[in-house]
Design a protein around this motif. Structure first.
Motif, short mmCIF file in Angstrom:
data_model
loop_
_atom_site.label_atom_id
_atom_site.label_comp_id
_atom_site.label_asym_id
_atom_site.label_seq_id
_atom_site.Cartn_x
_atom_site.Cartn_y
_atom_site.Cartn_z
N GLU A 30 21.04 11.40 2.66
CA GLU A 30 19.74 11.05 2.09
C GLU A 30 18.75 10.66 3.18
O GLU A 30 17.55 10.95 3.08
N VAL A 31 19.22 10.00 4.22
CA VAL A 31 18.35 9.67 5.35
C VAL A 31 17.84 10.95 6.00
O VAL A 31 16.68 11.04 6.40
N ALA A 32 18.71 11.94 6.09
CA ALA A 32 18.32 13.23 6.68
C ALA A 32 17.19 13.87 5.89
O ALA A 32 16.30 14.51 6.47
N ASP A 33 17.21 13.71 4.58
CA ASP A 33 16.15 14.27 3.74
C ASP A 33 14.81 13.61 4.03
O ASP A 33 13.76 14.25 4.01
N VAL A 34 14.84 12.32 4.34
CA VAL A 34 13.62 11.60 4.67
C VAL A 34 13.08 12.04 6.02
O VAL A 34 11.87 12.32 6.17
N LEU A 35 13.96 12.13 7.00
CA LEU A 35 13.54 12.40 8.37
C LEU A 35 13.41 13.87 8.70
O LEU A 35 12.85 14.23 9.75
N ASP B 268 0.83 -1.21 0.00
CA ASP B 268 0.00 0.00 0.00
C ASP B 268 0.86 1.26 0.00
O ASP B 268 0.56 2.24 -0.70
N ALA B 269 1.94 1.24 0.80
CA ALA B 269 2.82 2.41 0.88
C ALA B 269 3.50 2.67 -0.47
O ALA B 269 3.59 3.82 -0.92
N VAL B 270 3.94 1.60 -1.12
CA VAL B 270 4.60 1.75 -2.42
C VAL B 270 3.61 2.23 -3.47
O VAL B 270 3.92 3.10 -4.29
N GLN B 271 2.41 1.69 -3.46
CA GLN B 271 1.39 2.15 -4.41
C GLN B 271 1.08 3.62 -4.21
O GLN B 271 0.87 4.36 -5.18
N ASP B 272 1.03 4.05 -2.94
CA ASP B 272 0.79 5.46 -2.63
C ASP B 272 1.91 6.32 -3.19
O ASP B 272 1.67 7.40 -3.78
N ALA B 273 3.16 5.84 -3.05
CA ALA B 273 4.30 6.60 -3.58
C ALA B 273 4.22 6.73 -5.09
O ALA B 273 4.47 7.81 -5.66
N TYR B 274 3.87 5.64 -5.77
CA TYR B 274 3.73 5.68 -7.22
C TYR B 274 2.60 6.62 -7.63
O TYR B 274 2.71 7.35 -8.63
N GLY C 149 14.28 7.00 -8.73
CA GLY C 149 14.38 5.99 -7.69
C GLY C 149 14.59 6.59 -6.32
O GLY C 149 13.97 6.18 -5.34
N ALA C 150 15.47 7.60 -6.24
CA ALA C 150 15.72 8.26 -4.96
C ALA C 150 14.47 9.00 -4.50
O ALA C 150 14.14 9.01 -3.30
N TRP C 151 13.77 9.63 -5.44
CA TRP C 151 12.53 10.35 -5.10
C TRP C 151 11.50 9.37 -4.54
O TRP C 151 10.87 9.62 -3.50
N PRO D 253 3.06 16.91 -12.30
CA PRO D 253 3.05 17.33 -13.70
C PRO D 253 4.27 16.73 -14.42
O PRO D 253 5.33 16.55 -13.82
N ARG D 254 4.10 16.41 -15.68
CA ARG D 254 5.19 15.79 -16.41
C ARG D 254 6.45 16.64 -16.38
O ARG D 254 7.56 16.11 -16.27
N SER D 255 6.28 17.95 -16.44
CA SER D 255 7.45 18.83 -16.41
C SER D 255 8.21 18.68 -15.10
O SER D 255 9.44 18.74 -15.07
N ARG D 256 7.46 18.48 -14.02
CA ARG D 256 8.11 18.31 -12.71
C ARG D 256 8.83 16.96 -12.66
O ARG D 256 9.97 16.88 -12.15
N ARG D 257 8.23 15.91 -13.17
CA ARG D 257 8.87 14.61 -13.17
C ARG D 257 10.17 14.65 -13.97
O ARG D 257 11.16 14.01 -13.59
N GLU D 258 10.17 15.36 -15.08
CA GLU D 258 11.36 15.42 -15.92
C GLU D 258 12.50 16.18 -15.25
O GLU D 258 13.66 16.03 -15.64
N GLN D 259 12.19 16.98 -14.23
CA GLN D 259 13.23 17.72 -13.52
C GLN D 259 13.90 16.88 -12.44
O GLN D 259 14.96 17.25 -11.94
N ILE D 260 13.28 15.76 -12.08
CA ILE D 260 13.82 14.91 -11.01
C ILE D 260 14.94 14.05 -11.59
O ILE D 260 14.69 13.20 -12.46
N LEU D 261 16.16 14.23 -11.12
CA LEU D 261 17.31 13.55 -11.69
C LEU D 261 17.31 12.06 -11.37
O LEU D 261 17.77 11.25 -12.17
N SER D 262 16.81 11.69 -10.20
CA SER D 262 16.82 10.28 -9.79
C SER D 262 15.42 9.89 -9.32
O SER D 262 15.10 10.06 -8.13
#
Length: 318
Positions: free
Chosen positions: A156-161, A31-37, A55-57, A44-53
């Motif tokens: 990266e952990v700091a970005d999550v927390l 459920d958590a992964v589906q929510d993330a997807y 997977g990290a997002w 917006p597609r333009s925003r997705r194209e700006q994300i370099l990674s």
């Protein structure tokens, strides 16, 4: 920067592995992964194209969703009937035989993959390990799983927390101390021998043999989710546990006990009238320094975790 559908979909397995270790539930992990997807595709597609990674997002968002769920877990545990245990997982061969048929909408190999089939079974998903992680604060658990298990840098952990890398390093160290209190487990081969002896003694309703296999200070915890006959509190002491196990066998004539891999380690699956009614995990400790052990392969069971909640046994349905 373009991001292909295959690239995004390819992250699912890793995300479910992260989420299961954080939540202890394959269903909640999915459920958590589906929510993330869903949040990814809502951008917006333009925003997705700006994300370099991507997977990290997705990892960051999935982890934050899990963090929120862990934060509310205490209230959910308070409403839960009896003890709460992590959801036990079969190995791939078990899932191949049973899980696809159990999942609604699945039609053999063409059906949707169940999260239980995507989780890598290693030390970090053993029942003993997951139970220890239940004692951590949500922030400790996230820091520990992301850094120590999946090797994400503290930045990266700091970005999550939402904390500094130094604070996250302290959280992981605190979590590591909790894990360090657990005793070193017996190798899988010796563990399988002990579990086999337990099965034989349980099936024979041999209280004396069971007591010989159980540490005098052993503890049994059962998760029935309200199922009748499930002990609501942990049972302490080898003799009390042995009598409880025999009482269960007496109440269920024809109970079938099968040796199966549970979260990557030898365990027992109980079936009644062809249906799985419980999945049991064991913590087995070497006792070569104990002189009164006879033929118990120099090891005894110190902890037993028995899951009877039908909602947590769906991957085991036959």
């Amino acid at each position: 920067m373009g991001t292909g559908v295959d690239e995004i979909a390819g992250e699912q397995r890793r995300l479910i592995n992260v989420a299961y270790r954080l939540l202890g539930s394959a269903t909640e992990a999915e459920d958590a992964v589906q929510d993330a997807y869903a949040r990814w595709y809502a951008l917006p597609r333009s925003r997705r194209e700006q994300i370099l990674s991507p997977g990290a997002w997705l990892t960051t968002v999935t982890s934050r969703i899990c963090l929120d769920l862990l934060g509310s877990a205490r209230a959910r545990r308070e409403r839960y009937v009896g003890a709460w245990l992590p959801e036990p997982l079969p190995d791939r061969t078990e899932w191949g035989r049973a899980g696809a048929a159990a999942r609604p909408g699945a039609t053999g190999s063409a059906g949707p993959a169940d999260p239980a089939d995507q989780i890598v079974l290693d030390e970090s998903v053993t029942m003993a390990f997951l139970v220890v992680m239940e004692t951590m604060t949500p922030a400790e658990r996230v820091a520990f799983v992301l850094h120590d298990v999946f090797r994400y840098p503290f930045a990266e952990v700091a970005d999550v927390l939402g904390r500094t890398p130094a604070a996250c390093k302290q959280l992981a160290a605190s979590a590591r101390r909790r894990v360090g209190t657990a005793r070193t487990p017996l190798p899988a081969t010796g563990r399988a021998d002990v579990v086999r002896h337990v099965k034989e003694a349980w099936r024979a309703k041999d209280v004396a043999a069971l007591v010989g296999l159980l540490d005098p200070a052993s503890v049994l915890t059962a998760d029935g989710g309200g199922a009748p006959g499930t002990a609501l509190r942990p049972i302490e002491g080898g003799a009390r546990i042995a009598h409880y196990m025999v009482a269960i066998a007496d109440r269920a004539p024809g109970l079938e006990l099968l040796e199966r891999s549970v979260n990557g380690l030898p365990g027992l699956v109980a079936r009644s009238a062809g249906a799985v009614v419980s999945v049991t995990s064991f913590d087995v400790t070497d006792v070569t320094d104990v002189t009164d052990v006879t033929d118990v392969i120099d090891a005894r069971v110190t902890r037993i975790w028995a899951v009877r909640n039908p909602q947590k046994l769906r991957p085991w349905a036959s």
